[in-house]
Enzyme design. Structure first.
Site, PDB file in Angstrom:
ATOM      1  N   TYR A   2       0.866  -1.186   0.000  1.00  0.00           N
ATOM      2  CA  TYR A   2       0.000   0.000   0.000  1.00  0.00           C
ATOM      3  C   TYR A   2       0.894   1.225   0.000  1.00  0.00           C
ATOM      4  CZ  TYR A   2      -3.416   3.467   1.692  1.00  0.00           C
ATOM      5  OH  TYR A   2      -4.221   4.577   1.828  1.00  0.00           O
ATOM      6  N   ASP A  11       9.414   2.732  -0.784  1.00  0.00           N
ATOM      7  CA  ASP A  11       8.405   3.404   0.049  1.00  0.00           C
ATOM      8  C   ASP A  11       8.730   3.054   1.504  1.00  0.00           C
ATOM      9  OD1 ASP A  11       4.738   3.428   0.227  1.00  0.00           O
ATOM     10  OD2 ASP A  11       6.314   4.176   1.566  1.00  0.00           O
ATOM     11  N   LYS A  63       5.205   9.363   8.661  1.00  0.00           N
ATOM     12  CA  LYS A  63       5.039   8.840  10.024  1.00  0.00           C
ATOM     13  C   LYS A  63       6.118   9.343  11.007  1.00  0.00           C
ATOM     14  CE  LYS A  63       2.574   4.901   8.112  1.00  0.00           C
ATOM     15  NZ  LYS A  63       1.177   4.729   8.581  1.00  0.00           N
TER      16      LYS A  63
HETATM   17  P1  KE4 Z   1      -0.622   8.348   4.489  1.00  0.00           P
HETATM   18  O1  KE4 Z   1      -1.148   9.033   3.243  1.00  0.00           O
HETATM   19  O2  KE4 Z   1      -1.687   7.506   5.174  1.00  0.00           O
HETATM   20  O3  KE4 Z   1       0.099   9.291   5.436  1.00  0.00           O
HETATM   21  O4  KE4 Z   1       0.517   7.324   4.020  1.00  0.00           O
HETATM   22  C1  KE4 Z   1       0.222   6.376   3.024  1.00  0.00           C
HETATM   23  C2  KE4 Z   1       1.186   5.208   3.151  1.00  0.00           C
HETATM   24  C3  KE4 Z   1       2.202   5.096   2.218  1.00  0.00           C
HETATM   25  N1  KE4 Z   1       3.096   4.079   2.286  1.00  0.00           N
HETATM   26  C4  KE4 Z   1       3.021   3.143   3.266  1.00  0.00           C
HETATM   27  C5  KE4 Z   1       4.029   2.027   3.300  1.00  0.00           C
HETATM   28  C6  KE4 Z   1       2.000   3.218   4.248  1.00  0.00           C
HETATM   29  O5  KE4 Z   1       1.923   2.262   5.215  1.00  0.00           O
HETATM   30  C7  KE4 Z   1       1.067   4.271   4.198  1.00  0.00           C
HETATM   31  C8  KE4 Z   1      -0.072   4.407   5.197  1.00  0.00           C
HETATM   32  N2  KE4 Z   1      -0.180   3.379   6.186  1.00  0.00           N
HETATM   33  C9  KE4 Z   1      -1.503   3.102   6.661  1.00  0.00           C
HETATM   34  C10 KE4 Z   1      -1.411   1.973   7.680  1.00  0.00           C
HETATM   35  N3  KE4 Z   1      -0.971   0.778   7.127  1.00  0.00           N
HETATM   36  C11 KE4 Z   1      -2.143   4.313   7.243  1.00  0.00           C
HETATM   37  C12 KE4 Z   1      -3.305   4.017   8.149  1.00  0.00           C
HETATM   38  C13 KE4 Z   1      -4.608   4.458   7.523  1.00  0.00           C
HETATM   39  O6  KE4 Z   1      -4.740   4.372   6.284  1.00  0.00           O
HETATM   40  O7  KE4 Z   1      -5.489   4.870   8.318  1.00  0.00           O
END
Ligand code: KE4
Length: 434
Positions: free
Chosen positions: A144, A245, A273
């Site tokens: 993701y 990523d 994060k």
């Molecule tokens: P954000 O747009 O959510 O800040 O980041 C996207 C993203 C990009 N790359 C990786 C490897 C990620 O894990 C994420 C976002 N992680 C999720 C949890 N697995 C965010 C939690 C959510 O979507 O509420």
């Protein structure tokens, strides 16, 4: 089960916010029941509105490696926030954080800050396409990278958690026109031969390969021995941009992320994060020759009102300063190892089939037969019904795991031996019950 005030607030929230949440996985749809409404947090604990305290293994999806409200981070934020929250103009602290990250990641010669991981990966991919003049991208099933349209294809995290709702053709979400995903090639994680075959065939069209160096959005899935090195070699050979990523692994696996851990360099790296110390942030960076294409020097456009916001950047700067003490990673590794070994031991004693993938201070307890979980196909075979029972039984004992089998669990510096002992002990009773 959670009820009372949490339930009331959830009902109220649902009147104004879709599903009552601002991000799908928080709605507990994958595990059922009422989500906790959090009133405050400290260290390894979160407190819901009914004053129940829980040991937190979600830690804001990995952002809080120092635990909730680390005193030095809060002190730094308090000092700066009264001097202004956003100027829409450059500040020195942005350069200071950029320098810190470039020092930690030798492959990052220049970096730009944004406000989320989604923006980071979206911008990195646009940059790779602008740099190579090619359109196709390779991603891996179960990974993701945020919710940009063309990335919502066999994606992990919430898209996998709710996959039954999303299996619309190949794209995983309604609202994504088919021709928006025609340049997205999805391959099985850890399958280097599949990558070689596709690159051979489409080499003239592929701009980049984007990968989670350790997958964490189908649950934690580790790269096989030669997988990342193989990707590096393929990208060198065919002039494809390799994007790591590291939104989760950056400053999590090691101070220099997966690239330090596996001794490899990406061409572009996406971060988020941890570098925001609990505030909204994202970043993408890499080779000067690629980054120089970014507006306003170059013709690849990217922008953001609150990008490099001084409050979040200060929180990130304070966080990374603390993380420079490399013992932190050793201790995190040891604590996580004790926790996972204890959980594995108790599952064995009670005859519950689990498989734990762990690296550094991130792990997932898969409810599945003992064979390894090395890709999306295997992860999808896990018994989500059992995970659901595990989740709620642990919650009853005031231990909060991520509300989905397909998310990673995280330890922080704030998790104590006592937290770990309690979690191991409770896991024995929980396994017996489920
Ligand atoms: P954000 O747009 O959510 O800040 O980041 C996207 C993203 C990009 N790359 C990786 C490897 C990620 O894990 C994420 C976002 N992680 C999720 C949890 N697995 C965010 C939690 C959510 O979507 O509420």
């Amino acid at each position: 089960m959670v009820g009372g005030l949490n339930k009331l607030l959830f009902q109220e929230a649902k009147k104004y916010i879709p599903a009552g949440v601002n991000s799908p996985v928080r709605a507990f749809k994958a595990v059922g029941g009422i989500p906790l409404f959090i009133k405050k947090a400290k260290g390894s604990k979160i407190y819901d509105v009914e004053n129940n305290s829980y040991i937190d293994y979600c830690m804001s999806w990995g952002a809080l490696i120092l635990g909730h409200v680390h005193p030095l981070v809060i002190k730094q934020v308090k000092n700066v926030i009264i001097k202004g929250t956003s100027f829409g103009a450059p500040t020195k602290i942005e350069t200071d954080l950029a320098k810190q990250i470039c020092k930690a990641f030798p492959s990052i010669e220049k970096i730009r800050f944004v406000n989320s991981g989604t923006e980071a990966t979206m911008s990195a991919i646009r940059l790779a396409r602008g740099y190579t003049g090619k359109n196709k991208i390779i991603k891996f099933a179960g990974c993701y990278h945020g919710h940009a349209d063309y990335l919502l294809v066999q994606a992990g995290s919430g898209l996998t958690t709710f996959r039954s709702m999303f299996n619309v053709q190949r794209s995983m979400s309604l609202g994504v026109p088919k021709d928006f995903i025609k340049h997205t090639i999805v391959l099985p994680y850890n399958d280097l031969n599949a990558v070689k075959k596709v690159v051979k065939k489409y080499q003239k069209y592929i701009a980049c390969i984007i990968v989670e160096p350790v997958a964490a959005n189908m649950g934690v899935v580790l790269p096989k021995e030669d997988f990342l090195k193989g990707l590096r070699e393929i990208c060198n050979q065919y002039k494809i941009v390799l994007i790591f990523d590291e939104v989760i692994t950056g400053f999590r696996l090691a101070y220099g992320g997966a690239q330090e851990f596996f001794k490899l360099n990406a061409d572009l790296t996406c971060l988020g994060k941890i570098i925001g110390g609990g505030f909204p942030i994202g970043a993408f960076g890499g080779k000067k020759e690629i980054m120089r294409l970014l507006a306003p020097d170059g013709a690849v456009y990217q922008a953001g009102t609150l990008s490099g916001n001084p409050v979040g950047v200060n929180a990130g700067f304070a966080t990374l300063k603390i993380l420079q003490n490399r013992n932190i990673y050793k201790r995190l590794e040891e604590k996580t190892n004790v926790l996972c070994s204890g959980i594995i031991e108790n599952a064995k004693k009670t005859g519950v089939n689990i498989f734990v993938n762990r690296i550094g201070s991130m792990f997932t307890v898969f409810f599945i037969d003992k064979k390894e979980v090395h890709n999306y196909q295997r992860a999808l075979k896990s018994n989500t019904q059992q995970y659901k029972k595990f989740f709620h039984k642990m919650l009853e004992e005031k231990i909060y795991f991520p509300p989905s089998q397909f998310e990673a669990s995280f330890l922080s510096v704030a998790h104590t031996e006592k937290d770990i002992e309690k979690t191991i002990k409770v896991s024995y009773d929980v396994f017996r019950k489920i």
